[in-house]
Structure formats: C-alpha cells, structure tokens
Scaffold this motif. Structure first.
Motif, short mmCIF file in Angstrom:
data_model
loop_
_atom_site.label_atom_id
_atom_site.label_comp_id
_atom_site.label_asym_id
_atom_site.label_seq_id
_atom_site.Cartn_x
_atom_site.Cartn_y
_atom_site.Cartn_z
N UNK A 75 27.01 8.39 -61.14
CA UNK A 75 27.02 9.15 -59.88
C UNK A 75 27.97 8.49 -58.88
N UNK A 76 27.95 7.17 -58.81
CA UNK A 76 28.85 6.46 -57.89
C UNK A 76 30.31 6.73 -58.26
N UNK A 77 30.63 6.68 -59.55
CA UNK A 77 32.00 6.94 -59.99
C UNK A 77 32.44 8.35 -59.62
N UNK A 78 31.51 9.30 -59.72
CA UNK A 78 31.83 10.68 -59.35
C UNK A 78 32.05 10.80 -57.84
N UNK A 79 31.25 10.10 -57.06
CA UNK A 79 31.45 10.10 -55.61
C UNK A 79 32.84 9.53 -55.27
N UNK A 80 33.20 8.44 -55.93
CA UNK A 80 34.52 7.84 -55.68
C UNK A 80 35.62 8.82 -56.05
N UNK A 81 35.46 9.48 -57.19
CA UNK A 81 36.47 10.47 -57.61
C UNK A 81 36.64 11.56 -56.56
N UNK A 82 35.54 12.06 -56.03
CA UNK A 82 35.60 13.13 -55.03
C UNK A 82 36.21 12.63 -53.72
N UNK A 83 35.89 11.40 -53.33
CA UNK A 83 36.50 10.84 -52.12
C UNK A 83 38.02 10.76 -52.27
N UNK A 84 38.48 10.25 -53.41
CA UNK A 84 39.92 10.16 -53.65
C UNK A 84 40.55 11.56 -53.70
N UNK A 85 39.86 12.49 -54.34
CA UNK A 85 40.39 13.86 -54.45
C UNK A 85 40.60 14.46 -53.07
N UNK A 86 39.70 14.15 -52.14
CA UNK A 86 39.84 14.66 -50.77
C UNK A 86 41.10 14.13 -50.10
N UNK A 87 41.60 13.00 -50.58
CA UNK A 87 42.84 12.43 -50.05
C UNK A 87 44.06 12.81 -50.90
N UNK A 132 44.41 12.14 -54.14
CA UNK A 132 44.70 11.07 -55.09
C UNK A 132 43.84 11.25 -56.32
N UNK A 133 44.45 11.09 -57.49
CA UNK A 133 43.70 11.19 -58.74
C UNK A 133 43.03 9.85 -59.03
N UNK A 134 41.73 9.91 -59.34
CA UNK A 134 40.94 8.74 -59.73
C UNK A 134 40.38 9.02 -61.11
N UNK A 135 40.69 8.16 -62.06
CA UNK A 135 40.30 8.41 -63.45
C UNK A 135 39.60 7.19 -64.04
N UNK A 136 38.53 7.43 -64.76
CA UNK A 136 37.83 6.36 -65.47
C UNK A 136 38.27 6.40 -66.93
N UNK A 137 38.75 5.26 -67.42
CA UNK A 137 39.18 5.14 -68.81
C UNK A 137 38.19 4.23 -69.54
N UNK A 138 37.61 4.75 -70.59
CA UNK A 138 36.58 4.02 -71.33
C UNK A 138 37.17 3.31 -72.54
N UNK A 139 36.77 2.07 -72.70
CA UNK A 139 37.23 1.28 -73.84
C UNK A 139 36.86 1.94 -75.16
N UNK A 140 35.69 2.54 -75.22
CA UNK A 140 35.25 3.20 -76.46
C UNK A 140 36.19 4.33 -76.86
N UNK A 141 36.75 5.04 -75.87
CA UNK A 141 37.71 6.10 -76.18
C UNK A 141 39.03 5.50 -76.69
N UNK A 142 39.46 4.41 -76.09
CA UNK A 142 40.71 3.78 -76.51
C UNK A 142 40.60 3.21 -77.92
#
Length: 202
Positions: free
Chosen positions: A95-107, A109-119
């Motif tokens: 939830x915190x990561x999603x809040x951060x993403x939305x805050x950046x989006x309002x400015x 700016x793209x905010x992306x979480x990259x997961x080690x498991x995906x890499x």
C-alpha cells in the motif's frame, strides 16, 4: 555494512557519474545491472534524494528515498525501487509503494518497483551478469559489422545456440557476447546450470 556510508558494495559503470555505483542490497545490485543493460538509460543514480509528499486527497504524507533515478538520453527519468519479491511483501508495504507511485504520478514522474524475482526469471539477470564484461570491450567497427552481418540471418536463440553459430562462422566468442549484451542479436533467456556458468567464465 557500515552506518556511514550504508552500502555493501560498489560496481564500476560507465552510466554512473563518478564511475562507481554503490548498492545496499542484492535486489538493488541486480536492479542496477538491469538498468545498466537497458539501452534507453543514459545515467543511473543510487538513492539520489529524499522526497517529501504532503497529504493530498486520499494520499497520506510520505517521505521516501527511491533506490535509483534512471535518466534517459532525452533527459526524461524514472524513479526506481528495488525489491526482492512481491508475494513476500506485506499488504502495508504494498500500500505504501502504491501511495508513493500516486504521489509521483501527480508530479508527472514515473515511479516503478522492480522485483528481483522477476529479473531472475528464465535466467535473465544471470545471463546479463555473465555477458556484462564483454559489453565493455572495444572492437574495430569493421569487426562488429562483419560479425553482425554473418550472424544476422539467425533467428532468436539461447546462448548455447548462438555460441555454436559463432563457432561455425569462426567469429570470436568475445565479439558474439558483446553483440548479445548490446542487444544487437535476439537472445532467448533460459536458466543457466552451474556447469554452464563455470564453462562461460573460463
């Protein structure tokens, strides 16, 4: 890991301003290797600055320091957070990561979480790490053009198949690995077995 600075290692890179990028976790290290490999990325900064977002609408007040700022050749940039795996994170953290993403989006700016498991899926980041040192080699342009031309007819294939093709064409493997890392040949990623990893490092 010390208190000041708070990191566990450094990686030399041409995409970092001072030539050395610090990292504080294995997810951050592998995320950096991915960003460095991306052709669109010109510059990478680790923990570039702290951001303060006051409460806005349904979004709470948040302070955060993203792991990376990845800047493109156009000057546009993304803020990147490196995490281990999504399915092991708490609902509160997500939830915190999603809040951060939305805050950046309002400015804007793209905010992306990259997961080690995906890499790590299909041996992707292991292969990138394996080929990386060849991407820093330099060759005469004529050598690169000749190798690319002779290999261009080959369809996408895994690393082992590309090696066999290069050997059949008498192309040095260092040149092949350079082309693969620089994404000038279509590579299919698959999990590397330990004997195979030892073979390519020899």
């Amino acid at each position: 890991r010390g208190d000041i600075p708070n990191f566990i290692g450094e990686i030399p890179s041409e995409k970092v301003q001072n030539g050395q990028l610090q990292f504080d976790s294995y997810p951050a290290m592998e995320c950096f290797l991915f960003l460095e490999w991306c052709l669109w990325v010109k510059c990478i900064e680790f923990e570039p600055e702290e951001f303060y977002f006051p409460a806005s609408g349904m979004l709470p007040t948040i302070r955060c320091i993203p792991d990376f700022r990845a800047t493109a050749h156009t000057g546009e940039f993304k803020m990147i957070e490196a995490k281990s795996r999504r399915d092991k994170m708490s609902a509160k953290t997500l939830e915190r990561l999603e809040f951060i993403r939305q805050h950046f989006a309002a400015r804007g700016i793209i905010y992306e979480v990259i997961y080690r498991s995906d890499l790590q899926a299909n041996g992707f980041i292991d292969t990138i790490a394996l080929l990386r040192r060849f991407g820093y080699l330099t060759f005469p342009q004529q050598t690169i053009n000749r190798a690319r031309q002779r290999l261009a007819t080959g369809e996408a294939a895994d690393l082992e198949t590309w090696v066999a093709r290069a050997q059949a064409q008498r192309i040095p493997l260092s040149v092949l690995h350079y082309l693969l890392y620089r994404q000038q040949l279509p590579l299919i990623y698959r999990n590397l077995m330990h004997p195979e990893i030892r073979h390519w490092r020899e």
